[in-house]
Each structure stands twice: as structure tokens, then as C-alpha cells.
Design an enzyme around this catalytic site. Structure first.
Site, mmCIF file in Angstrom:
data_model
loop_
_atom_site.group_PDB
_atom_site.id
_atom_site.type_symbol
_atom_site.label_atom_id
_atom_site.label_comp_id
_atom_site.label_asym_id
_atom_site.label_seq_id
_atom_site.Cartn_x
_atom_site.Cartn_y
_atom_site.Cartn_z
ATOM 1 N N PHE A 140 15.276 19.440 -1.635
ATOM 2 C CA PHE A 140 13.902 18.978 -1.844
ATOM 3 C C PHE A 140 13.691 17.578 -1.263
ATOM 4 C CE2 PHE A 140 10.900 16.571 -4.500
ATOM 5 C CZ PHE A 140 9.766 17.351 -4.395
ATOM 6 N N TYR A 185 0.830 -1.202 0.000
ATOM 7 C CA TYR A 185 0.000 0.000 0.000
ATOM 8 C C TYR A 185 0.869 1.258 0.000
ATOM 9 C CZ TYR A 185 -3.039 3.762 1.490
ATOM 10 O OH TYR A 185 -3.690 4.973 1.570
ATOM 11 N N ARG A 189 1.832 8.380 12.745
ATOM 12 C CA ARG A 189 1.460 9.617 13.457
ATOM 13 C C ARG A 189 -0.047 9.866 13.408
ATOM 14 N NH1 ARG A 189 2.941 14.569 10.086
ATOM 15 N NH2 ARG A 189 1.125 13.678 9.023
#
Length: 417
Positions: free
Chosen positions: A288, A171, A218
Site C-alpha cells: 500500500f 502546504y 506534474r
């Protein structure tokens, strides 16, 4: 308020003040809004509206990659918004996800039925798809391919649960690993990075999994409240009968043990993250990629063995985030930050935790990967009297600059009227 939270952490206070005074201009310097088309300006407006964290580092990219990655982000945000919208029936959502990549070439396609907060990227999708079609073919090819694979993967997990740890990885690959792979292909296609960046899909995928697993760990409570479950059943079923049981006060000890086990799983991706980042050569690309990774390890350190994950949202402080962002500009600094937070986790490991031996084992492995033996240089060794004086002076300076800026702005507005 953010400055008050940093009073006991002088380095964070200093960096937050520095960012407020000069950092915003530094990050936004490269993005010359005046030279953009109206549709591209709208895209950057949506970028800021949908991601305050990614917007500045995307705008700081070199020009060759800035617009392609901005559009890539918005396209994936639109796809993700469809997946997250629980008001759309599965019967309608599955074909939308599976066919989403084709809508990039349909100038008038838009979706007006979403109830999500970021629905503007679906309602005004024609503006985003227009700028997509304006990109170089090499970037279009990558974006379409990733959207096709991601949409199919999202549709697959709409009709089945995340059961095993293997399925969890699968997933996370669909929703984040593919993003890392797509970005890596774009880095190499731009010729700002070597071809190996796009060829090593394993490291790129692992870096994406590290970010996604951090978010899933989280966001336990937020996902529960939204009717979504992404923690693998193979792990949580060892502790409770239902994943929602972790939110019950009587299960808090079991909840934390499961949390620590999943967090230990996520730590296994750090060696790949180090390998991936160490190969990057372009400064804007490095920034980045590195900034989200150091934010992730700081978030994991805050979540480890923390009951608050099941009671609210665990966030890192703004001053802490700014410090990470401003320091993550080279590999030695990034390694130092990884070391700092890995050691923070290590010192929190309870001997009674069922996963403690595995957690210590992966941390030992990370330590051997050429990490420095000391933390980042901190200003905390200065005397308390000096620090108090410095912070007071900084706060007064910030108040003065803010007042001066407001007066100037009022003056300009008065002149315009």
C-alpha cells in the site's frame, strides 16, 4: 491500445498481459463484497469512482485496516473536493473546511452545491459518516484529528499564496504529509506495524510531501487552467514575472529550468521514503505504501527536463504502472526501482541547467543509501525474434481469452433472461 504502447518494452507487455489475465482478481480477492453492509458497499463504489489507482491497493489491505482506510480516503476526498471547488466563495468555503471534522458526527450533514466531478462524496456524505462512526474508536480518533488539522491548513492557504519554499513544504504537509502521519498512526494502532511507524512523524510526513510535490510539479498546466497555483513564488519568480508565463512558447527554456529546480527539491525526500518503507513489516501495508512511491519517482523521471509538462499532462504508461505495482512487494525491489529512475534522471541532467549541481548532489546522496548497483532484472536481453514471437503469441492468447470470456458472459446473461 495499451498493449501496442508496450510492444517495444517486453517486460511491460508481459506484466500488463499477466495483470489483465490474473492480476485484477489477485488485487480484488480479499474484498468480499457479499459480506458488506449496503452502506459499506456504497462506500467501496465511491472509492472506485473517485480513485482507480488507490482502490485496488486499499482493497488488498488486511481486513483490520481495509475498511478504516477506505473510509479515511473517502472522508479526505470529500474535504479535498470542497477545497478544489472554485465555484464556492471563499467566505463560504473557509468555515466549511475549518468545521469539516465536526460533520463526521452529524448524521444528516451533506453538501449539495459542489460542481466538482467527485461531488457524490459530499452529496451522500451521510453514508460515509455512518461508516466512519461504525469504525473502532482508535481509528475515529485519528481520522478526526487529521481532518481538523487538514481543514484548518487548507483554509489558511485559501487566503494566501504559496510564496516561499518553506510555505510550499507547509502546504504539502497540510494536504499530504498529514495523510502519511494519519495512516502511520492507523498502522500502529492496528498492531500490524510497530509503534515506531506512528511515532516517526518526520519520515511519514516526508513520504507524503514526496507524493504531493510530484503531483504539483506534474499538474502545472491543469492547475493553471483551473485557476490554482501551487508552485512556490520564491522559485518561479527567478525565471518569470507570472507563473502563467511558463505556458508561453517563448518561455519554455526558463520553464524547464524552474521545473528541474522544483523536481530536485522533491528528490530530497527519497532518503526519508527509503527509511520509512524499510521499517514496514506487514506485506499488505508495505504494498500500500510502496506502490505510490515508485509511481511517483517514475513520474518525476518522466517529467524531468520535459517541455511537455507545460503543454499537456505527462503520464507513465499503463504497462509501466502495472510493472511497478506488481514488482513493488519487497524492499530490495523498491530500492532497485528507485535506483533505476534516479539514474534515468541523472543521465538527463543538462550541464547548462542552473540546478544541475544540486540535482547531482542529491542523487549522489541517494546512491549511498544502500541502493543496489544494478537495475531490476529485465526481459529485454532476449533476442528480438524471440520477443516478437512471444508478444505475438501473448496477444493472440489475450484475444482468445477475451473472446471466450465474452462468449461465457453472453451465455450466462442469456440463461438469466
Amino acid at each position: 491500445m495499451q498493449f501496442v504502447k508496450c510492444l517495444g518494452r517486453p517486460e511491460e507487455f508481459y506484466n500488463l498481459l499477466r495483470f489483465q489475465l490474473t492480476g485484477r482478481q489477485k488485487w480484488l480477492l480479499k474484498a468480499d463484497q457479499d459480506s458488506l453492509s449496503s452502506s459499506l458497499k456504497t462506500c467501496y463504489k465511491y472509492l472506485h469512482q473517485t480513485s482507480r489507482s488507490f482502490a485496488p491497493i486499499i482493497q488488498a489491505l488486511d481486513e483490520e485496516l481495509r475498511h478504516p482506510i477506505c473510509i479515511f480516503y473517502l472522508v479526505l476526498r470529500a474535504l479535498d473536493t470542497l477545497e478544489d471547488d472554485m465555484t464556492i466563495s471563499i467566505e463560504k468555503k473557509v468555515p466549511l473546511l475549518q468545521n469539516f471534522h465536526s460533520y463526521l458526527y452529524e448524521p444528516d450533514w451533506r453538501f449539495m452545491e459542489s460542481q466538482e466531478k467527485d461531488r457524490q462524496v459530499l452529496e451522500d456524505f451521510p453514508t460515509i459518516s455512518l461508516e466512519f462512526r461504525n469504525l473502532a474508536v482508535k481509528y475515529q480518533t485519528v481520522i478526526v484529528d487529521i481532518c481538523r488539522k487538514m481543514g484548518s491548513g487548507m483554509a489558511e492557504f485559501l487566503i494566501k499564496d504559496v510564496t516561499s519554499v518553506e510555505e510550499w513544504d507547509k502546504y504539502c504537509h497540510y494536504v499530504a504529509g498529514l495523510v502519511g502521519i494519519g495512516l502511520s498512526h492507523m498502522f500502529s494502532a492496528s498492531e500490524l506495524e510497530d509503534s515506531i511507524i506512528g511515532e516517526d512523524t518526520e519520515s511519514a510526513n516526508s513520504a507524503g510531501l514526496f507524493l504531493q510535490k510530484t503531483n504539483i510539479i506534474r499538474d502545472y498546466l491543469i492547475d493553471q487552467q483551473g485557476g490554482r497555483e501551487f508552485w512556490p513564488q520564491e522559485v518561479w519568480s527567478k525565471y518569470v514575472k507570472k507563473l502563467s508565463d511558463f505556458a508561453k512558447p517563448e518561455n519554455i527554456d526558463l520553464a524547464v529550468q524552474c521545473l528541474n529546480e522544483l523536481l530536485t527539491n522533491a528528490l530530497n525526500h527519497i532518503p526519508d521514503v527509503i527509511t520509512y518503507l524499510s521499517r514496514l513489516r506487514n506485506q499488505s501495508v508495505f504494498n500500500f505504501c510502496a506502490i505510490p512511491q515508485v509511481m511517483a519517482i517514475a513520474t518525476l523521471a518522466a517529467c524531468y527536463n520535459n517541455q511537455q509538462v507545460f503543454k499537456g499532462v505527462v503520464k507513465i504508461r499503463k504497462g509501466q504502472a502495472v510493472t511497478l505495482m506488481m514488482n513493488a512487494t519487497n524492499m530490495p525491489a523498491v530500492k532497485a526501482m528507485l535506483y533505476q529512475y534516479v539514474e534515468e534522471i541523472y543521465h538527463k541532467i543538462p550541464n547548462s541547467d542552473p540546478s544541475s549541481s544540486k540535482t547531482k548532489q542529491i542523487i549522489s546522496r541517494i546512491r549511498t543509501q544502500n541502493l543496489p548497483s544494478c537495475q531490476l532484472i529485465s526481459r529485454s536481453h532476449y533476442s528480438p525474434i524471440y520477443l516478437s514471437f512471444l508478444m505475438l503469441l501473448a496477444a493472440l492468447s489475450w484475444q482468445y481469452v477475451s473472446t471466450l470470456a465474452q462468449v461465457s458472459e453472453d451465455y450466462v446473461q442469456t440463461g438469466e433472461h
